[in-house]
Design a protein around this motif. Sequence first.
Motif, PDB file in Angstrom:
ATOM      1  N   GLU A   1     -38.058   9.256  26.868  1.00 37.49           N
ATOM      2  CA  GLU A   1     -37.712   7.983  27.527  1.00 37.49           C
ATOM      3  C   GLU A   1     -37.936   6.780  26.617  1.00 37.49           C
ATOM      4  O   GLU A   1     -37.398   5.702  26.864  1.00 37.49           O
TER       5      GLU A   1
ATOM      6  N   VAL B   1     -35.569  -0.433  19.436  1.00 38.77           N
ATOM      7  CA  VAL B   1     -36.181  -1.774  19.503  1.00 38.77           C
ATOM      8  C   VAL B   1     -36.594  -2.222  18.101  1.00 38.77           C
ATOM      9  O   VAL B   1     -36.318  -3.353  17.680  1.00 38.77           O
TER      10      VAL B   1
ATOM     11  N   LEU C   1     -45.766   4.197  27.173  1.00 40.81           N
ATOM     12  CA  LEU C   1     -45.089   5.394  26.661  1.00 40.81           C
ATOM     13  C   LEU C   1     -44.991   5.343  25.144  1.00 40.81           C
ATOM     14  O   LEU C   1     -44.970   6.369  24.468  1.00 40.81           O
TER      15      LEU C   1
ATOM     16  N   CYS D   1     -42.478  -4.852  22.796  1.00 43.83           N
ATOM     17  CA  CYS D   1     -42.442  -4.541  24.230  1.00 43.83           C
ATOM     18  C   CYS D   1     -43.626  -5.199  24.940  1.00 43.83           C
ATOM     19  O   CYS D   1     -43.482  -5.726  26.051  1.00 43.83           O
TER      20      CYS D   1
HETATM   21  S1  SF4 Z   1     -42.666   1.235  24.285  1.00 45.91           S
HETATM   22 FE1  SF4 Z   1     -40.866  -0.082  24.603  1.00 45.91          FE
HETATM   23  S2  SF4 Z   1     -39.147   1.201  23.993  1.00 45.91           S
HETATM   24 FE2  SF4 Z   1     -40.887   2.608  24.346  1.00 45.91          FE
HETATM   25  S3  SF4 Z   1     -40.712   3.189  26.523  1.00 45.91           S
HETATM   26 FE3  SF4 Z   1     -42.031   1.404  26.425  1.00 45.91          FE
HETATM   27  S4  SF4 Z   1     -40.641  -0.311  26.834  1.00 45.91           S
HETATM   28 FE4  SF4 Z   1     -39.368   1.431  26.218  1.00 45.91          FE
END
Ligand code: SF4
Length: 360
Positions: free
Chosen positions: A312, A318, A341, A352
């Motif tokens: 995911e 990014v 994550l 993020c």
């Molecule tokens: S770290 Fe960023 S790219 Fe990775 S799951 Fe989380 S929001 Fe998505």
Amino acid sequence: MKYLDEYRDRRAAERYAKLLQALTRHPWTVMEVCGGQTHAIVRFGIDQLIPAQLSLVHGPGCPVCVTPLELIDRAIAVSRRPEVVFCSFGDMLRVPGSRGSLLEARAQGADIRIVYSPLDAVALARQLPDRQVVFFAVGFETTAPMTAMAAKQAQTLGLANFSMLVAHVLVPPAMEAILSSPSNKVQGFLAAGHVCTVAGFAEYGPLAAKYKAPIVVTGFEPLDIFQGLAMLVRQLERGTCAVQNQYARSARASGNQAAIALVREVFEPCDRQWRGIGPIAESGLRLRAAYASMDAEQRFQVEGVVAAEPKECLAGEVLRGLRKPHQCPAFGTLCTPDNPLGAPMVSSEGACAAYHRYHR
Ligand code: SF4
């Protein structure tokens, strides 16, 4: 406050916002390389004050985010050994590996200590001659000189119980990897001022010319970023691709020669895997032969590390500027600062985390 308020002056920022509106006639995509700049951009609302045609994407300049997953798994395995005292900067502790983090390993009994400098780890090795002290050496050109100094100090002291898990990476090869990718959207860079203060920016000229992408070495305060953007957009509109230095109060093309010499003495370039991005040639540092006995990867052979990213997590997109954090389907749902994550949601320099914290 001298040297801070001057760079956060609201009226001057408004003037720069107007200037950018006037300068920007075409759509442009530019990348700020450093996670510190990303945080300043969203914290001060710079992204909301610039013209809609000017798209800011966020680069791979967060050392915690790009440290390979496999190396974090290896760090956790080393930290679990009973003879080891594992030392790391605090940011690394919460970064998820394939099966847990260093913080979880510590909760399960591993002796993991937060240090603020690699020299703290050397001091610990002196205090604990019966233990093996391992320092997790992450970071860009900015932190490598201090790691090199720690290696030299440990060698001078004859410490046989000090070693390093080295994950240092270099910025220019990552910029080239982004520009040379067939999916690249980036047309110009705000380069990281502190990295250039240490390593200089002489090697950016050939990069800018080869890919016809202007590069402006830029600081971290709001007015630095506005001014860097104005310099960059002027070049983009004129079709030039020079390297310019907005951060002249600190950065020089030749960098800090003493720091560069120290790093060259202890480390040599090597190919390195970047988390979420993949392998980039000559983008890392490894210990030279004279310091190879301090290589924790050799000292603590760890078998059977098989790293697997959660599917995911789109951190790679990014970090290459192909997607903004809030365009990740897991952002704010499956992935939050309390339950991250990927590394960009954990790190204090992660894009993020910045978007989540400042509600983008
Ligand atoms: S770290 Fe960023 S790219 Fe990775 S799951 Fe989380 S929001 Fe998505």
